[in-house]
Design a protein around this motif. Structure first.
Motif, short mmCIF file in Angstrom:
data_model
loop_
_atom_site.label_atom_id
_atom_site.label_comp_id
_atom_site.label_asym_id
_atom_site.label_seq_id
_atom_site.Cartn_x
_atom_site.Cartn_y
_atom_site.Cartn_z
N LYS A 34 33.03 47.70 28.96
CA LYS A 34 31.82 48.31 28.44
C LYS A 34 32.01 49.83 28.36
N ASP A 35 31.18 50.46 27.52
CA ASP A 35 31.34 51.89 27.28
C ASP A 35 31.21 52.69 28.59
N ALA B 267 34.28 52.23 30.75
CA ALA B 267 35.41 52.95 30.16
C ALA B 267 35.34 54.44 30.48
N VAL C 77 39.73 49.29 25.44
CA VAL C 77 38.65 50.17 24.98
C VAL C 77 38.75 50.35 23.47
N PRO D 167 37.61 50.07 19.84
CA PRO D 167 36.37 49.80 19.11
C PRO D 167 36.53 48.60 18.17
N TYR E 125 31.90 52.25 21.58
CA TYR E 125 32.35 53.26 22.54
C TYR E 125 31.95 54.69 22.15
N LEU F 160 32.59 57.16 25.34
CA LEU F 160 34.00 57.44 25.55
C LEU F 160 34.54 58.35 24.46
N THR F 161 34.13 58.12 23.22
CA THR F 161 34.57 58.97 22.12
C THR F 161 34.12 60.41 22.34
#
Length: 630
Positions: A373-374, A377, A396, A398, A404, A407-408
């Motif tokens: 999960k985002d 991560a 991770v 996408p 995400y 995270l991005t």
């Protein structure tokens, strides 16, 4: 306008008349074969085998057998288009004789096809009874092992044996019949469906004869899951040596789908502990986390492996058998609630990284990778950024599992180029168009954020952008773009990489080579467009990469893509050394049978090269000037 039935009637009559006329003519075998090949293009031809099959076979079996096999029908019809067995009616006697002659000659392939036509009109039960009767009659009449093997090969059809028939085959010849019996067990037992009881007499007979291998094979394919559980638990009590126990468990492991392997594996682990872990690891793919929350066998097996420090089994269960939510909770627990030292947490996280299940076909492989999960991560990235950039990168990615955005954002804030480029390579593949729906796409946020990042980089440093963008495009997997037009129309990031910035890629020679070597064909097409531009940089780069470009002449490509590649080759041919390397390949490409190949453009390119570099002309390509007589 003709209906399909009318067309069938017309073509059937035409084929019948043409066949009768062809057989009436005084033709040698070669001429008759040519005439039959021309007639075989009619779609009614195979189903009318009664008009041509026996005649060709008895005229010259050697010449016409390949043609008969190539045009042999799945079903037969009469000249009115109605399904009709050739083993009934006027043709029955002739086809019965043909089948007997083919069987005597040992032609297995043709016998199978004729026999299948003989069973065409029977329902499934009658077909199986007829097959069993014919099989046993011929098998009993065979006097040698070679003859019995031939009979089994001839009757290799997807039909089931019953136990009395299997015993008859095995009693007559245990060596020849073993593989045939195992291949024709009742289907429901093989795949774990149905409630029919397993065979008892044949395994007992095999054990009496000392054939323990067949008895165990039958056991693995037929044993009910409850019986198997009782048997393996009994082995735990009777076999004390760990190696012998694992071997005995392997010999009895079901060769079928298991509904609740976790319960049996849990009982084995509790009873014999570490002794059975090698067996459990080998069959961990049989374990599936149940959807029903009342069944806690899987979670208890995971807890047992964790408590007893069986980290190999624990990690295998997580990667292969756990649901995505369970896997994510396990990683989150290591990051938030674990009291273990940092090095031990890292080691256990590394055990959780990687591929779980695999499914491989010729030319295609599928793997299962558990997604994070985002939020998980981001926590993992904060504590162990190198793991996210390395072993956990696929976790991770996408896609269907998530976009995400957090995270991005964190990777952009840290200026983590390698991670941002990987995320962009997956986000740029997403087609966010949903037709008439006006709902905002879940991809919109991350697409806009990454687009703004790369646009700012382009404005700040076009050379750096070209290198980074080539890295992003090079990471795109093959066959990941379905509709290119829709993608660049609705995905701002893809539009930036593929359309808006293509003129900047020529600034980086290494970037161009990366684009040409990409597995994604649309990325290669982008490189062809860049190298085909009318400027000096494109011509220099095209000549430098002629070793990669020349392969486009002979590899399969769509016409539009090939025309782009020919434009790049035209630029490459401005260099004499590159032209010398290309001219032979161009001549070879002229001989390709592909009707969609743009031969006119290819011929124009060859003419342009020969005009520019006369030394490359062959003897037949020299200009000839004709003048009047002196």
């Amino acid at each position: 306008m003709e209906t399909p039935q009318q067309r069938w009637l017309r073509e059937s009559r035409e084929v019948e008349q043409a066949l009768r006329g062809l057989f009436a003519m005084d033709l040698d075998d070669g001429q008759l074969r040519q005439g039959m090949e021309e007639m075989a293009t009619r779609w009614a031809f195979p189903g009318l085998i009664a008009l041509w099959g026996p005649g060709l076979y008895y005229r010259n079996r050697t010449v016409f057998r390949p043609f008969i096999l190539a045009r042999f029908p799945q079903f037969t019809f009469d000249t009115r288009g109605r399904p009709k067995s050739v083993f009934k009616g006027p043709s029955a006697e002739l086809f019965e004789k043909w089948l007997q002659d083919v069987e005597r000659s040992g032609d297995v392939e043709l016998f199978r096809r004729l026999y299948r036509l003989q069973l065409q009109d029977l329902d499934w039960d009658e077909r199986r009874k007829r097959w069993l009767g014919d099989l046993l009659a011929r098998y009993g009449a065979a006097s040698t092992r070679a003859q019995r093997q031939l009979v089994l090969t001839q009757f290799e059809f997807p039909l089931e044996l019953d136990e009395p028939a299997a015993i008859t085959l095995y009693t007559a010849d245990a060596v020849v019949s073993r593989g045939f019996i195992l291949a024709h067990l009742p289907w429901g037992r093989w795949h774990g469906f149905g409630r029919r009881s397993p065979w008892q007499k044949l395994p007992a007979l095999a054990r009496e004869r000392g054939d323990e291998a067949l008895a165990l094979d039958l056991y693995r394919r037929q044993v009910p899951e409850d019986t198997w559980k009782q048997d393996v638990l009994a082995l735990c009590d009777s076999v004390r040596e760990p190696g012998a126990l694992v071997e005995a468990l392997e010999q009895r492991h079901p060769a079928q789908w298991l509904k609740d392997a976790a319960t049996t594996f849990l009982a084995l682990a509790r009873r014999r502990g570490r002794d059975v872990v090698p067996y459990l690891l080998r069959h961990v793919r049989d374990v599936r986390q149940p959807w029903v929350p009342l069944n806690r066998s899987f979670s208890q097996l995971v807890e047992l492996a964790r408590e007893r420090e069986w980290l190999d089994l624990w990690s295998a269960l997580m990667c292969t058998s756990a649901s995505p939510d369970t896997y994510d909770r396990e990683v989150l627990g290591l990051l938030q609630r674990s009291r273990l030292p940092g090095d031990e947490v890292r080691r256990r996280l590394l055990l959780l990284a990687g591929v779980g299940r695999e499914l491989n076909f010729p030319g295609l492989g599928l793997v299962q990778v558990q997604p994070l999960k985002d939020e998980t991560a981001v926590l993992l990235y904060e504590r162990f950024p190198d793991l996210v950039r390395g072993p956990f990168l696929r976790h991770v990615s996408p896609g269907w599992s998530g976009t995400y955005p957090k995270l991005t954002t964190r990777a952009i804030e840290r200026d983590d180029a390698s991670l941002v480029d990987y995320l962009a390579s997956r986000v740029a593949l997403q087609n966010v168009h949903y037709g008439a729906s006006q709902q905002p796409s879940p991809w919109a946020e991350v697409i806009e954020r990454l687009s703004a990042t790369y646009e700012a980089l382009l404005a700040r440093s076009p050379e750096t952008f070209a290198s980074r963008a080539a890295t992003v495009l090079g990471k795109m997997p093959a066959f990941a773009i379905g509709n290119y037009g829709m993608l660049v129309r609705h995905n701002r990031l893809a539009r930036l990489f593929f359309e808006r910035a293509h003129a900047h890629y020529a600034a980086d020679a290494r970037a161009m080579r990366d684009l040409l070597e990409s597995p994604q064909i649309h990325v290669q097409a982008l490189a062809f467009r860049v190298l085909g531009r009318n400027d000096e940089r494109a011509r220099v780069l095209a000549a430098r990469n002629v070793d990669l470009l020349q392969a486009t002449l002979l590899r399969p490509l769509h016409r539009k893509t090939r025309l782009m590649a020919l434009g790049a080759l035209r630029n490459a041919a401005r260099d004499e050394a590159a032209a010398r390397q290309l001219v032979g390949r161009l001549r070879d490409a002229l001989d390709l049978p592909d009707q969609r190949y743009p031969k006119e453009a290819l011929l124009g390119l060859l003419a342009d090269i020969l005009h520019r570099w006369p030394a490359l002309r062959g003897p037949s390509e020299q200009p000839v000037v004709y003048g009047g007589a002196a």
